[in-house]
Design an enzyme around this catalytic site. Structure first.
Site, PDB file in Angstrom:
ATOM      1  N   CYS A  84      27.298 104.960   7.061  1.00 53.09           N
ATOM      2  CA  CYS A  84      27.064 106.404   7.266  1.00 53.09           C
ATOM      3  C   CYS A  84      27.015 106.986   5.861  1.00 53.09           C
ATOM      4  O   CYS A  84      27.953 107.614   5.392  1.00 53.09           O
ATOM      5  CB  CYS A  84      28.210 107.022   8.060  1.00 53.09           C
ATOM      6  SG  CYS A  84      28.394 106.335   9.714  1.00 53.09           S
ATOM      7  N   ALA A  85      25.915 106.752   5.179  1.00 55.43           N
ATOM      8  CA  ALA A  85      25.927 106.819   3.714  1.00 55.43           C
ATOM      9  C   ALA A  85      25.644 108.188   3.097  1.00 55.43           C
ATOM     10  O   ALA A  85      26.068 108.463   1.979  1.00 55.43           O
ATOM     11  CB  ALA A  85      24.910 105.814   3.166  1.00 55.43           C
ATOM     12  N   ALA A  86      24.879 109.021   3.795  1.00 51.75           N
ATOM     13  CA  ALA A  86      24.371 110.234   3.145  1.00 51.75           C
ATOM     14  C   ALA A  86      25.478 111.273   2.921  1.00 51.75           C
ATOM     15  O   ALA A  86      26.370 111.388   3.760  1.00 51.75           O
ATOM     16  CB  ALA A  86      23.274 110.849   4.010  1.00 51.75           C
ATOM     17  N   PRO A  87      25.451 112.005   1.819  1.00 55.36           N
ATOM     18  CA  PRO A  87      24.436 112.014   0.764  1.00 55.36           C
ATOM     19  C   PRO A  87      24.591 110.948  -0.318  1.00 55.36           C
ATOM     20  O   PRO A  87      23.895 110.986  -1.318  1.00 55.36           O
ATOM     21  CB  PRO A  87      24.594 113.419   0.160  1.00 55.36           C
ATOM     22  CG  PRO A  87      26.050 113.720   0.345  1.00 55.36           C
ATOM     23  CD  PRO A  87      26.454 113.071   1.641  1.00 55.36           C
ATOM     24  N   GLY A  88      25.508 110.017  -0.125  1.00 57.19           N
ATOM     25  CA  GLY A  88      25.520 108.861  -1.017  1.00 57.19           C
ATOM     26  C   GLY A  88      26.582 108.876  -2.097  1.00 57.19           C
ATOM     27  O   GLY A  88      26.552 108.035  -3.006  1.00 57.19           O
ATOM     28  N   ASP A 107      21.821 105.575   7.202  1.00 61.81           N
ATOM     29  CA  ASP A 107      22.210 106.872   7.770  1.00 61.81           C
ATOM     30  C   ASP A 107      21.230 107.202   8.886  1.00 61.81           C
ATOM     31  O   ASP A 107      20.056 106.844   8.838  1.00 61.81           O
ATOM     32  CB  ASP A 107      22.228 107.990   6.717  1.00 61.81           C
ATOM     33  CG  ASP A 107      23.128 109.158   7.149  1.00 61.81           C
ATOM     34  OD1 ASP A 107      24.290 109.233   6.696  1.00 61.81           O
ATOM     35  OD2 ASP A 107      22.652 109.988   7.960  1.00 61.81           O
ATOM     36  N   ASP A 156      32.165 105.488   6.922  1.00 57.69           N
ATOM     37  CA  ASP A 156      32.601 106.860   6.610  1.00 57.69           C
ATOM     38  C   ASP A 156      32.030 107.748   7.716  1.00 57.69           C
ATOM     39  O   ASP A 156      31.048 108.462   7.528  1.00 57.69           O
ATOM     40  CB  ASP A 156      32.050 107.253   5.236  1.00 57.69           C
ATOM     41  CG  ASP A 156      32.639 108.548   4.718  1.00 57.69           C
ATOM     42  OD1 ASP A 156      33.643 109.000   5.278  1.00 57.69           O
ATOM     43  OD2 ASP A 156      32.078 109.107   3.758  1.00 57.69           O
ATOM     44  N   CYS A 204      37.202 112.517   6.994  1.00 56.83           N
ATOM     45  CA  CYS A 204      37.802 113.645   6.258  1.00 56.83           C
ATOM     46  C   CYS A 204      38.474 114.551   7.281  1.00 56.83           C
ATOM     47  O   CYS A 204      38.302 115.764   7.267  1.00 56.83           O
ATOM     48  CB  CYS A 204      36.771 114.373   5.398  1.00 56.83           C
ATOM     49  SG  CYS A 204      35.292 114.894   6.272  1.00 56.83           S
TER      50      CYS A 204
HETATM   51  C1  LIG Z   1      30.948 112.043   6.312  1.00 54.08           C
HETATM   52  S1  LIG Z   1      29.235 111.942   6.108  1.00 54.08           S
HETATM   53  C2  LIG Z   1      29.086 110.616   4.984  1.00 54.08           C
HETATM   54  C3  LIG Z   1      29.359 110.980   3.547  1.00 54.08           C
HETATM   55  C4  LIG Z   1      28.959 109.875   2.585  1.00 54.08           C
HETATM   56  N1  LIG Z   1      29.582 108.610   2.911  1.00 54.08           N
HETATM   57  C5  LIG Z   1      29.289 110.224   1.146  1.00 54.08           C
HETATM   58  O1  LIG Z   1      30.333 109.832   0.636  1.00 54.08           O
HETATM   59  O2  LIG Z   1      28.470 110.908   0.508  1.00 54.08           O
HETATM   60  C6  LIG Z   1      28.730 111.212   7.602  1.00 54.08           C
HETATM   61  C7  LIG Z   1      27.289 110.793   7.659  1.00 54.08           C
HETATM   62  O3  LIG Z   1      27.112 110.016   8.847  1.00 54.08           O
HETATM   63  C8  LIG Z   1      25.813 110.227   9.338  1.00 54.08           C
HETATM   64  N2  LIG Z   1      25.864 109.783  10.739  1.00 54.08           N
HETATM   65  C9  LIG Z   1      26.345 110.421  11.826  1.00 54.08           C
HETATM   66  N3  LIG Z   1      26.281 109.636  12.911  1.00 54.08           N
HETATM   67  C10 LIG Z   1      25.731 108.466  12.497  1.00 54.08           C
HETATM   68  C11 LIG Z   1      25.405 107.259  13.150  1.00 54.08           C
HETATM   69  N4  LIG Z   1      25.632 107.089  14.445  1.00 54.08           N
HETATM   70  N5  LIG Z   1      24.831 106.279  12.418  1.00 54.08           N
HETATM   71  C12 LIG Z   1      24.597 106.427  11.097  1.00 54.08           C
HETATM   72  N6  LIG Z   1      24.885 107.559  10.431  1.00 54.08           N
HETATM   73  C13 LIG Z   1      25.461 108.557  11.121  1.00 54.08           C
HETATM   74  C14 LIG Z   1      25.553 111.687   9.111  1.00 54.08           C
HETATM   75  O4  LIG Z   1      24.154 111.932   9.045  1.00 54.08           O
HETATM   76  C15 LIG Z   1      26.258 111.911   7.764  1.00 54.08           C
HETATM   77  O5  LIG Z   1      25.329 111.791   6.724  1.00 54.08           O
END
Ligand SMILES: C[S@@+](CC[C@H](N)C(=O)[O-])C[C@H]1O[C@@H](n2cnc3c(N)ncnc32)[C@H](O)[C@@H]1O
Length: 424
Positions: free
Chosen positions: A250-254, A272, A317, A370
């Site tokens: 769940c990488a974005a914004p990275g 993501d 994440d 978080c």
């Molecule tokens: C907490 S944020 C991640 C923050 C990121 N790891 C960082 O440190 O910048 C959660 C992310 O999970 C993505 N997301 C939500 N559900 C998801 C799923 N089922 N599979 C993959 N990504 C998912 C969202 O689009 C969001 O970008």
């Protein structure tokens, strides 16, 4: 100033009434105000964030000042914004009142006298009103009652500190790209730019005062990123080494993807679900001179994108209630419902179970949120371990955690980490 008050009142109303995301509504509003100066834009951000940060208190005070319900909701929100300014900003008080009256005149000429009377009444009786508002926990701490009760049940004596930390202005913390230099080198660069900071975690420097990123030396050359210190623990906990196959699911914004790559030359796959957000991972990696295999995909449905080769490390994440980061996103306090936690927990469980199949024997998966609520976090880990006999929870050591739970404080936001290893 009255244009800014009206715009802020509209933003606050859209968040509270329509349930919209504060960042998005603010962005949309700013896009329509291309002629506004940077100072006006910053003021709009301050008024909308600040009013939502202290909404519980401001609402309680306003209800004491109103003798009957305000029928014109637009004026109600202008009053909330003006009360925020009177209580929390350095703006001259008479100017705030005059501008609120002008705002009201523009919206509804009939009630501008009432606006004047209400705000002057606040100035006359401020201490007594604040004291009376604080008789109820919502008016004292500016959180919904269910949230306060939930924290109290979980954290007892620490509750007030958690609530108060969530109402502070967030610090600006930097992550020094150790491929480009050390924290000591970067502290020296900051000094040359008249910026001061202190080291609060291995790669983390907390600035004494936030600045726009274009004022950070070497930002565009990839020397540094902005990332909360709590978020910076993920890369360290994941225990990465050169050559490992790593999945950031769940990488974005990275932020964490990049930090892992700064620490070790791993083979990184960053997934993501949201294509637009994944584009931000690409931009961030490019700025930092890093690379990864980027995939738009659902972490709970890896059969749609996984090539069948297992990973040595997985970072999950996961999407969560974000209740640990309310000082950066005060709208969350008013948008979340207590009943949301069960949905987040179920979604997180689905993701963990799906990703577990992708983990190599002896490999490690770091579950991160978080959130400060244990319906996610601790209870999800317990449920996962009960279902997965080949999973073992490894001990982790963070400076001030409670079994992986970091509570928000002056150094970091609220986070939760659990490190799980696949055993025979
Ligand atoms: C907490 S944020 C991640 C923050 C990121 N790891 C960082 O440190 O910048 C959660 C992310 O999970 C993505 N997301 C939500 N559900 C998801 C799923 N089922 N599979 C993959 N990504 C998912 C969202 O689009 C969001 O970008």
């Amino acid at each position: 100033m009255h244009n800014i008050q009206i715009a802020a009142a509209q933003i606050v109303q859209q968040v509270l009434v329509d349930g919209r995301n504060l960042n998005q509504v603010l962005d949309e509003s700013l896009r329509r105000k291309s002629v506004w100066t940077p100072a006006q834009r910053a003021a709009l951000q301050d008024l909308s964030y600040g009013t939502l940060r202290f909404y519980g208190q401001l609402r309680a005070v306003l209800s004491l000042l109103l003798h009957k319900p305000m029928l014109d909701q637009r004026i109600y929100y202008v009053l909330l914004v003006a009360l925020y300014q009177l209580q929390y900003s350095k703006a001259a008080q008479h100017a705030v009142v005059d501008h609120a009256v002008r705002s009201a005149q523009m919206l509804n000429t009939k009630i501008s006298g009432l606006v004047n009377a209400i705000l002057r009444n606040f100035l006359r009786r401020r201490d007594a009103l604040l004291e009376q508002a604080a008789l109820h926990a919502e008016g004292k701490y500016s959180y919904p009652q269910w949230w306060i009760d939930e924290l109290q049940a979980q954290y007892g004596d620490r509750t007030a500190a958690v609530l108060e930390a969530g109402n502070l202005h967030p610090p600006m913390t930097l992550r020094v790209n150790q491929r480009r230099g050390t924290t000591t080198d970067y502290l020296a660069l900051l000094k040359l730019s008249d910026l001061s900071a202190r080291l609060i975690a291995p790669d983390a420097l907390q600035l004494d005062k936030p600045v726009p990123v274009d004022k950070l030396p070497g930002f565009f050359a990839g020397q540094v990123s902005v990332q909360d210190a709590g978020a910076q623990y993920a890369a360290r906990l994941l225990d990465v080494r050169d050559g490992l196959r790593v999945l950031d699911a769940c990488a974005a914004p990275g932020g964490k993807t990049a930090h892992i790559l700064e620490r070790a030359a791993v083979q990184m796959t960053a997934v993501d679900k949201d294509e637009k957000r994944l584009a931000r991972v690409s931009a961030n990696l490019q700025r930092l001179g890093l690379s990864a295999h980027l995939v738009v995909g659902d972490a709970a449905e890896p059969q749609d994108w996984w090539d069948g080769e297992v990973f040595d490390r997985i970072l999950a994440d996961v999407p969560c209630s974000a209740t640990g980061v309310v000082r950066r996103h005060p709208d969350i306090k008013w948008l979340r419902r207590s009943t949301d936690m069960a949905g987040f927990a179920a979604q997180q469980m689905d993701i963990l179970q799906a990703l577990w199949r992708l983990l190599a024997q002896d490999g490690k998966l770091l579950y991160a949120t978080c959130s400060v609520f244990h319906q996610e976090n601790e209870q999800v880990v317990a449920a996962f371990l009960a279902l997965q006999p080949d999973a073992r929870r490894l001990p982790i050591a963070l400076p001030d955690d409670i079994n992986g739970q970091l509570l928000p404080n002056d150094q970091h936001d609220g986070f939760f980490y659990a490190l799980l290893q696949k055993v025979a």
